[in-house]
Design a protein around this motif. Sequence first.
Motif, short mmCIF file in Angstrom:
data_model
loop_
_atom_site.label_atom_id
_atom_site.label_comp_id
_atom_site.label_asym_id
_atom_site.label_seq_id
_atom_site.Cartn_x
_atom_site.Cartn_y
_atom_site.Cartn_z
N THR A 158 4.76 10.79 59.51
CA THR A 158 3.66 11.18 60.38
C THR A 158 2.50 10.17 60.35
N SER A 159 2.31 9.55 59.21
CA SER A 159 1.21 8.58 59.09
C SER A 159 1.59 7.19 59.58
N GLY A 160 2.84 7.04 60.06
CA GLY A 160 3.27 5.74 60.58
C GLY A 160 3.85 4.82 59.54
N LYS A 161 4.07 5.32 58.33
CA LYS A 161 4.65 4.49 57.28
C LYS A 161 6.18 4.57 57.32
N LEU A 162 6.82 3.44 57.04
CA LEU A 162 8.28 3.40 57.02
C LEU A 162 8.82 4.26 55.89
N ALA A 163 9.64 5.25 56.24
CA ALA A 163 10.22 6.15 55.24
C ALA A 163 11.65 5.75 54.87
N ARG A 164 12.41 5.21 55.83
CA ARG A 164 13.81 4.90 55.57
C ARG A 164 14.36 3.98 56.65
N ARG A 165 15.29 3.12 56.26
CA ARG A 165 16.03 2.30 57.22
C ARG A 165 17.46 2.83 57.30
N TYR A 166 17.89 3.14 58.50
CA TYR A 166 19.26 3.60 58.70
C TYR A 166 20.17 2.45 59.11
N VAL A 167 19.63 1.48 59.82
CA VAL A 167 20.39 0.30 60.22
C VAL A 167 19.51 -0.92 60.00
N ASP A 168 20.02 -1.89 59.25
CA ASP A 168 19.28 -3.13 59.05
C ASP A 168 20.18 -4.35 59.26
N GLN A 169 21.20 -4.18 60.08
CA GLN A 169 22.12 -5.26 60.43
C GLN A 169 22.55 -5.06 61.87
N LEU A 170 23.11 -6.08 62.46
CA LEU A 170 23.53 -5.96 63.85
C LEU A 170 24.86 -5.21 63.92
N ILE A 171 24.88 -4.13 64.69
CA ILE A 171 26.12 -3.37 64.89
C ILE A 171 26.42 -3.27 66.38
N LYS A 172 27.67 -3.07 66.70
CA LYS A 172 28.12 -3.04 68.09
C LYS A 172 28.58 -1.64 68.47
N LEU A 173 28.11 -1.17 69.63
CA LEU A 173 28.60 0.08 70.20
C LEU A 173 29.45 -0.27 71.41
N ALA A 174 30.71 0.07 71.36
CA ALA A 174 31.62 -0.20 72.47
C ALA A 174 31.24 0.66 73.67
N PRO A 175 31.78 0.35 74.85
CA PRO A 175 31.49 1.17 76.03
C PRO A 175 31.74 2.65 75.75
N LEU A 176 30.74 3.47 76.07
CA LEU A 176 30.77 4.93 75.93
C LEU A 176 30.84 5.40 74.47
N GLU A 177 30.59 4.53 73.53
CA GLU A 177 30.61 4.92 72.11
C GLU A 177 29.24 5.49 71.70
N THR A 178 29.26 6.36 70.70
CA THR A 178 28.06 7.01 70.19
C THR A 178 27.99 6.86 68.68
N ILE A 179 26.78 6.67 68.18
CA ILE A 179 26.56 6.70 66.73
C ILE A 179 25.44 7.70 66.46
N GLU A 180 25.54 8.42 65.33
CA GLU A 180 24.59 9.50 65.02
C GLU A 180 24.08 9.36 63.60
#
Length: 207
Positions: A126-148
Amino acid sequence: MANKQEEIPEWFLWLGENFGKVLLLVVLLLGLLFGVAYYIEHRLSGIESQLTYVPPRSYQPPDLSQYDSGDVTPDQLADRHLVYVPVYSHIYYEGGSPYPLETTLSIRNVSPSKPIYVSSVQYFDTSGKLARRYVDQLIKLAPLETIEFLVERHDSSGGSGANFLVDWRSDSKVDAPLIETVMVGVVGPQGIGFGKQGIEVTPDSEP
């Protein structure tokens, strides 16, 4: 008269004497047959449903190695976008009592023919501070693919004004992905659920 009574078959006389019992037996047999038929029909329907229904799997954090971008680097992806997505790890009710929520971040590549690349997914409190990184590298989403990604209900580190910043890229013009959060909570008999779509913001500089 006696001769005529002797000519009546014994089974007919027996039937007349036991008509009520015979009728009851016939009704019971018909009921049993209908019951067996009903059970078999619904049993087969249940088996067919089980063959076609695949229960949803329990959530597991995505294995980022399965979204390998190959030899592509961020420098090769000139089309860059940054998306702000609201998160409510709790809301307030009954005069200020916190109502905890579980959040799912969904990133959907809506293009049926082109991939997109996600270079960063960051979670801020809420204060704008970084709490966590979920992705810190380049990843590819194929056509119509979803990541959660999941922020669990007991994780209150974000607060009521938390948010995700999602940095995504492409090597050519492509439809913007659908990036949204879905918040769900249950406390006793009460339940609530709602979703929020991300909005594009201007990135300050290259991460």
